[in-house]
Design a protein around this motif. Structure first.
Motif, PDB file in Angstrom:
ATOM      1  N   LEU A   1       0.809  -1.213   0.000  1.00  0.00           N
ATOM      2  CA  LEU A   1       0.000   0.000   0.000  1.00  0.00           C
ATOM      3  C   LEU A   1       0.844   1.267   0.000  1.00  0.00           C
ATOM      4  O   LEU A   1       0.488   2.257  -0.629  1.00  0.00           O
ATOM      5  CB  LEU A   1      -0.932   0.018   1.214  1.00  0.00           C
ATOM      6  CG  LEU A   1      -1.805  -1.218   1.435  1.00  0.00           C
ATOM      7  CD1 LEU A   1      -2.731  -0.991   2.609  1.00  0.00           C
ATOM      8  CD2 LEU A   1      -2.584  -1.569   0.190  1.00  0.00           C
ATOM      9  N   VAL A   2       1.968   1.247   0.739  1.00  0.00           N
ATOM     10  CA  VAL A   2       2.813   2.435   0.881  1.00  0.00           C
ATOM     11  C   VAL A   2       4.275   2.034   0.743  1.00  0.00           C
ATOM     12  O   VAL A   2       4.688   0.983   1.245  1.00  0.00           O
ATOM     13  CB  VAL A   2       2.585   3.126   2.247  1.00  0.00           C
ATOM     14  CG1 VAL A   2       3.464   4.369   2.373  1.00  0.00           C
ATOM     15  CG2 VAL A   2       1.123   3.497   2.419  1.00  0.00           C
ATOM     16  N   ILE A   3       5.057   2.880   0.067  1.00  0.00           N
ATOM     17  CA  ILE A   3       6.500   2.673  -0.059  1.00  0.00           C
ATOM     18  C   ILE A   3       7.203   3.867   0.586  1.00  0.00           C
ATOM     19  O   ILE A   3       6.874   5.020   0.296  1.00  0.00           O
ATOM     20  CB  ILE A   3       6.928   2.538  -1.532  1.00  0.00           C
ATOM     21  CG1 ILE A   3       6.259   1.313  -2.156  1.00  0.00           C
ATOM     22  CG2 ILE A   3       8.449   2.426  -1.634  1.00  0.00           C
ATOM     23  CD1 ILE A   3       6.593   1.114  -3.619  1.00  0.00           C
ATOM     24  N   LEU A   4       8.160   3.599   1.463  1.00  0.00           N
ATOM     25  CA  LEU A   4       8.895   4.639   2.176  1.00  0.00           C
ATOM     26  C   LEU A   4      10.289   4.820   1.585  1.00  0.00           C
ATOM     27  O   LEU A   4      10.826   3.923   0.926  1.00  0.00           O
ATOM     28  CB  LEU A   4       8.995   4.289   3.666  1.00  0.00           C
ATOM     29  CG  LEU A   4       7.675   4.090   4.408  1.00  0.00           C
ATOM     30  CD1 LEU A   4       7.939   3.677   5.847  1.00  0.00           C
ATOM     31  CD2 LEU A   4       6.843   5.365   4.370  1.00  0.00           C
ATOM     32  N   ASP A   5      10.880   6.000   1.847  1.00  0.00           N
ATOM     33  CA  ASP A   5      12.240   6.285   1.384  1.00  0.00           C
ATOM     34  C   ASP A   5      13.233   5.479   2.210  1.00  0.00           C
ATOM     35  O   ASP A   5      13.021   5.232   3.401  1.00  0.00           O
ATOM     36  CB  ASP A   5      12.529   7.779   1.533  1.00  0.00           C
ATOM     37  CG  ASP A   5      13.644   8.229   0.605  1.00  0.00           C
ATOM     38  OD1 ASP A   5      14.522   7.399   0.317  1.00  0.00           O
ATOM     39  OD2 ASP A   5      13.630   9.399   0.166  1.00  0.00           O
ATOM     40  N   ASP A   6      14.378   5.093   1.595  1.00  0.00           N
ATOM     41  CA  ASP A   6      15.337   4.213   2.268  1.00  0.00           C
ATOM     42  C   ASP A   6      16.620   4.917   2.684  1.00  0.00           C
ATOM     43  O   ASP A   6      17.613   4.263   3.008  1.00  0.00           O
ATOM     44  CB  ASP A   6      15.677   3.022   1.371  1.00  0.00           C
ATOM     45  CG  ASP A   6      16.357   3.471   0.077  1.00  0.00           C
ATOM     46  OD1 ASP A   6      16.362   4.678  -0.200  1.00  0.00           O
ATOM     47  OD2 ASP A   6      16.871   2.608  -0.648  1.00  0.00           O
ATOM     48  N   ASP A   7      16.665   6.259   2.710  1.00  0.00           N
ATOM     49  CA  ASP A   7      17.900   6.967   3.074  1.00  0.00           C
ATOM     50  C   ASP A   7      18.325   6.640   4.501  1.00  0.00           C
ATOM     51  O   ASP A   7      19.498   6.335   4.772  1.00  0.00           O
ATOM     52  CB  ASP A   7      17.701   8.479   2.928  1.00  0.00           C
ATOM     53  CG  ASP A   7      17.598   8.888   1.461  1.00  0.00           C
ATOM     54  OD1 ASP A   7      17.943   8.045   0.604  1.00  0.00           O
ATOM     55  OD2 ASP A   7      17.179  10.023   1.182  1.00  0.00           O
ATOM     56  N   LEU A   8      17.392   6.713   5.441  1.00  0.00           N
ATOM     57  CA  LEU A   8      17.738   6.450   6.837  1.00  0.00           C
ATOM     58  C   LEU A   8      18.150   5.003   7.050  1.00  0.00           C
ATOM     59  O   LEU A   8      19.024   4.706   7.870  1.00  0.00           O
ATOM     60  CB  LEU A   8      16.549   6.797   7.737  1.00  0.00           C
ATOM     61  CG  LEU A   8      16.170   8.276   7.814  1.00  0.00           C
ATOM     62  CD1 LEU A   8      14.943   8.459   8.692  1.00  0.00           C
ATOM     63  CD2 LEU A   8      17.330   9.089   8.349  1.00  0.00           C
ATOM     64  N   ILE A   9      17.539   4.088   6.319  1.00  0.00           N
ATOM     65  CA  ILE A   9      17.887   2.677   6.461  1.00  0.00           C
ATOM     66  C   ILE A   9      19.322   2.446   6.028  1.00  0.00           C
ATOM     67  O   ILE A   9      20.065   1.670   6.649  1.00  0.00           O
ATOM     68  CB  ILE A   9      16.926   1.807   5.642  1.00  0.00           C
ATOM     69  CG1 ILE A   9      15.521   1.880   6.239  1.00  0.00           C
ATOM     70  CG2 ILE A   9      17.396   0.359   5.623  1.00  0.00           C
ATOM     71  CD1 ILE A   9      15.425   1.328   7.634  1.00  0.00           C
ATOM     72  N   ALA A  10      19.743   3.107   4.946  1.00  0.00           N
ATOM     73  CA  ALA A  10      21.118   2.950   4.470  1.00  0.00           C
ATOM     74  C   ALA A  10      22.115   3.424   5.526  1.00  0.00           C
ATOM     75  O   ALA A  10      23.144   2.775   5.767  1.00  0.00           O
ATOM     76  CB  ALA A  10      21.307   3.717   3.164  1.00  0.00           C
TER      77      ALA A  10
END
Length: 319
Positions: free
Chosen positions: A61-70
């Motif tokens: 349903l929703v896709i989040l940004d992955d900057d913080l995960i990296a």
């Protein structure tokens, strides 16, 4: 499905039935709401649904940004490498400098014990000849015992150094390594949360964030409505509670569906908080009247119920 006039239905129940019949209850249709939230703070990258969409279980349903995960992944990797090196150093033998110090301390303690033993031997000969007092003799014995204890302690430390780090140090290093591995696994689990999926089938009831918005941890992004499990809720005071029995079937009328008659089963009777629902009786000293919530489950799953629809139910009309 049976249809008839709500006015006629209520009139018959109120005028053509015995006086013991109670007035109808007013209630409403309710559904469970499912909030879809993220376990991390991030920025919304894409919302793949709109209001009213029917979604299936595991649908994204929703896709989040992955900057913080990296960034978190790099930090977890560095922590793991550091813990691995620390454990390797602990598992290796004690450093040469530390071994030299332990060996010197052991040699000094042994020398002091040797001197104390020789002193004890000479003092023993003198004590047998009454050349020294008993108190002096006992003091020399105590000094020999103390020197021997110091030597045994220094020897144990030196042998432990030759055998490597202490068990406690090794256990701490191993625990730090496990913690670092767990941290990396946690980041990997967070990475899966970048794509938020529906936990069950439902209808998109509300969208709380749009692309580009920064959402905190635990913030609900999408609310789903579980329309497969509707329920009807009514409220009664306890003086009318005897008219209902859990597990029995009753008839409810839905005005929004052209006064459709719907068979419902009483599945729960729950008391409401006293501070909000108590009704003061004429005899205040005797008792106050409590209120209860009655929850009914429709027996026909095909009825197109919607949240907020009003419902009418007559006590005592069991089927």
């Amino acid at each position: 499905m049976k249809y008839f006039s709500l006015t006629l239905f209520v009139s018959l129940l109120l005028t053509g039935c015995p006086e013991s019949r109670e007035k109808p209850l007013q209630g409403q249709v309710e559904f469970d709401e499912i909030d879809l939230a993220s376990r991390l703070s991030s920025r919304v990258k894409e919302v793949k649904v709109e209001l009213g969409d029917r979604v299936s279980a595991d649908q994204v349903l929703v896709i989040l940004d992955d900057d913080l995960i990296a960034i978190r992944n790099e930090r977890a990797q560095a922590t793991l490498e550091q813990a691995s090196l620390q454990k390797k150093m602990t598992d290796d033998a004690t450093r040469k400098e530390e071994l030299s110090q332990l060996a010197a301390a052991e040699a000094m303690a042994r020398s002091q014990w040797d001197f104390a033993r020789q002193s004890l031997k000479r003092a023993g000969i003198l004590f047998e000849k009454d050349a020294i007092a008993r108190q002096q003799w006992e003091e020399i014995i105590a000094k020999e015992k103390g020197a021997r204890a110091q030597y045994e302690m220094a020897k144990a430390r030196w042998e432990a150094g030759r055998n490597g780090a202490r068990d406690e140090q090794k256990a701490i290093a191993a625990a730090n390594l496990v913690q670092a591995e767990t941290g990396l696994a946690e980041v990997s689990a967070y990475h899966k949360d970048l794509q938020l999926s529906a936990a069950a089938e439902g209808t998109v009831h509300a969208i709380h964030a749009r692309p580009g918005e920064l959402v905190p941890q635990g913030f609900p992004l999408v609310t789903l409505l579980d329309q497969k499990h509707p329920r009807l809720s009514f409220y009664v005071t306890e003086d009318r509670l005897a008219l209902f029995r859990q597990g029995e079937t009753y008839t409810a009328v839905i005005p929004a569906l052209q006064d459709m008659a719907l068979k419902v089963e009483l599945v729960r009777i729950q008391v409401l908080p006293a501070v909000l629902t108590q009704v003061v009786t004429e005899d205040r000293a005797a008792r106050d009247i409590r209120s209860f919530e009655l929850t009914f489950k429709p027996l026909d799953a095909a009825v197109p119920l919607q949240p907020g629809m009003s419902a009418v139910l007559v006590p005592g009309e069991r089927k």
